[in-house]
Write an enzyme that holds these catalytic residues in place. Sequence first.
Site, mmCIF file in Angstrom:
data_model
loop_
_atom_site.group_PDB
_atom_site.id
_atom_site.type_symbol
_atom_site.label_atom_id
_atom_site.label_comp_id
_atom_site.label_asym_id
_atom_site.label_seq_id
_atom_site.Cartn_x
_atom_site.Cartn_y
_atom_site.Cartn_z
ATOM 1 N N ARG A 264 0.807 -1.119 0.126
ATOM 2 C CA ARG A 264 -0.008 -0.043 0.145
ATOM 3 C C ARG A 264 0.910 1.103 0.085
ATOM 4 N NH1 ARG A 264 -3.153 -3.073 -1.701
ATOM 5 N NH2 ARG A 264 -5.234 -3.626 -0.668
ATOM 6 N N HIS B 74 0.784 -0.608 -10.394
ATOM 7 C CA HIS B 74 -0.126 -1.124 -9.605
ATOM 8 C C HIS B 74 -0.390 -2.535 -10.305
ATOM 9 C CE1 HIS B 74 -3.108 -0.793 -6.157
ATOM 10 N NE2 HIS B 74 -2.988 -2.346 -6.418
#
Length: 310
Positions: A225, A273
């Site tokens: 994250r 990502h």
Amino acid sequence: MPVNVLFSARPELWPVYEPLLSDGLTNAGVDAAIGTQMDPDQVDYVVYAPNGGLLDFTPYSRLKAVLSLWAGVESIADNATLTVPLARMVDFGLTQGMTEWVVGHALRYHLGMDRHITVQDGTWTPEAPPLAPERTVCILGLGMLGEASARALAVLGFNVTGWSRSPKDIPGVTCLHGEDGLRAALTTAEIVVLLLPDTPATENLLNAETLALLPKGACLINPGRGPLIDDSALLDALNAGQIGHATLDVFRVEPLPIDHPYWAHPNVTVTPHIASETRPVTAAQVIVENIQRGEAGEPYLHLVDRALGY
């Protein structure tokens, strides 16, 4: 009476998931109606992604559980209108994809691949890298993804240290926990992998103080994250040589703004990502099993502890 399952995610995913869920539930012996539009007071389960538009669960008076398509649940775990069990996504495809990505980037650093891939200047420097047992890799976060990555690296022979909030026991991995354990894990970590959830307790876990604990020149891999890292502190550590290189797949703002310093930094690799993603075929199997469990009165898989946020 059929079980009513509402699919609330990006519309383009519906044609992919609809046959997988319909066939899976039928094969599991569950009589179910599945759709993207249903009267809220008739819905038994919601197959959910935060970008599907559903935010207020108050009208869903018959709801038994929310089954997330995402591994991360920080954007829904604190939703006060959600009072039924919430299950996060843990599936083979997601875990396998993350393990492959982590191992690949760890090997890149371990073997010093960039030196030979990006520098072809005619200089002959026959320096072999150390063997895996001579290299310490630290995994911060020993949930499903962290444990799988730690086990894979241990099989390759790396000296693997893992850190988690609570005690863990993983064969072949030195498991540490708590504040003292974090400091001990970081002081020997030549390669650090972040696979922690985004919670108030983990935000900026890697900051000026903790980055300074790492051996000089350590490498950082973050497929977890974005908020786990204090970006300003990391840039300072990179510029000072305290961190040799960082591979970053997740960020506080995504897509990463074009003017962000990470893009231009010579010792940062940005990936968009892509470390891992939910695979519909395997994810649908997890959803079907949880619905089957719910209808049989059995415990759901992968329930979120709402107090902890994961």
